[in-house]
Scaffold this motif. Sequence first.
Motif: not given
Length: 489
Positions: A100-127
């Motif tokens: 349930g804890n985030v161990v890898a961040a969401t992907r990047l996208y370009f917002n027009g000025q810089a790369p930033v992470n896509v908003a939201g919490k990952p749903t892929t659980e390692v276990t």
Amino acid sequence: MKKNIKWLLLVSLTFMAACNSDDDNNTVEEVPVTPGSAVFTKYVALGDSFAAGYSDNALFKKGQEGAYTNILAQQFVAAGGGTFATPFMNDNLGGLLLGGNVVAATRLYFNGQAPVNVAGKPTTEVTAHLTGPFNNLGVPGAKSFHLVAPGYGNVAGVATGAANPYFARFASTPTTTVLADAATQAPTFFSLFIGGNDVLSYAISGGAGKDQKGNLNPATYGPNDITDPTVFANIYSTLATTLTANGAKGVVANLPYITALPYFTTVPYNPVPLSAALATQLNTGYALYNGGLQQMVANKLLSADEAARRTINFKAGNNAVVVVDSYLTNLSAYGLPSYRQATKDDLVILSARTFIGTAVGGDPTKVNGLSVPLADNWVLTKEEVAEVKAATDAYNVTIDAVAKEKGLAFVDTRALLTQLASGGYRFGNYTMSSTYVTGGAFSLDGIHPSGRGYGLIANIFVDAINAKYGSTLRHVDLALYPIQYPASL
């Protein structure tokens, strides 16, 4: 100061779509797709993040669908290829959860000025274990010796770094190896593209690890160390021998130089514009250090050449950043740190673009890269670059030799990525290059290909397979593949 290097934070991007495919406009008779002497019925892919389809600093479903391995499998279908199962992520956000804890961040996208992470919490659980078998055995983060390491997919070891979270999701058992999960499927054809991480983790860390040349025990390696070339050769030979044991044919790829990756070439060594007044102020701050160097020369504790190399001197105009260099003579016993200004032979890593010029603790007199030297992790020095190149060259000698020995198709990715970094690759009216953000070949993490970049890699794999086995597989139209993924997929 940060405003003075604002251009390093990137320019806004106009999303480009190629008007032409890489096919010419002449009408030619299509050659029927045939397998030649290859058998594509059961295709298994081994490798690291490239094979998995990692892009924009994450693994996500759309990226996995566009992996060069998945593209190859689609091209194989017309020549008798079968299904190609992939351990898909749950979403297009990317990132991972562990308990349930985030161990890898969401992907990047370009917002027009810089790369930033896509908003939201990952749903892929390692276990949340997936049931295979899976044809795509590309494992982000894997080094060569990880493919034969029992327990690399043991979820119990993920938290301590003893196991890989991506492989833990789909390993057949907690004690299996990537190679074993490939061999048990009895592939008729395989692809093997591995070895990049054996030097890349060292390079990304700015050389924070150790060159383990001469150490034949990878169990003693740190996470950012360079793999010994003999270890690599032994592992690679084992991989190829096992995969071809039942007559399978395959394709292998060599490794590019890190200098072809925008992660290491986007931020220049001299990104800081200064006024004459500010240059004078900084020189005053380093006067004691420079004077100490001359005293060391006078006392025959330092050569004049090294003193000149270490002397800090700013001027009006663009200036090189100041770095800590562990390869310099250690003068700490005399109260002198190992400082020098960067040169064109040093590689400043991509993440430094938002760090250089920032004030430490809000103090305008303490500016990172100027009055406060960059720590070693921000810069790959000339000596560290040479270590990475020497290891890469040694690995590539092994890959080429094994390809010849086993009669495998050989893909020269080093040549392709070098071309992307020095002039670009042209198709139709579009030229792909390694230029960060706008070049089209690389994703926003500066290391992994874009969707179009993966399409290009798939095409050169096709060329190598056709040349070796007499097959007539077709290219994909690169214009159909994106150079960037939007925030919402």
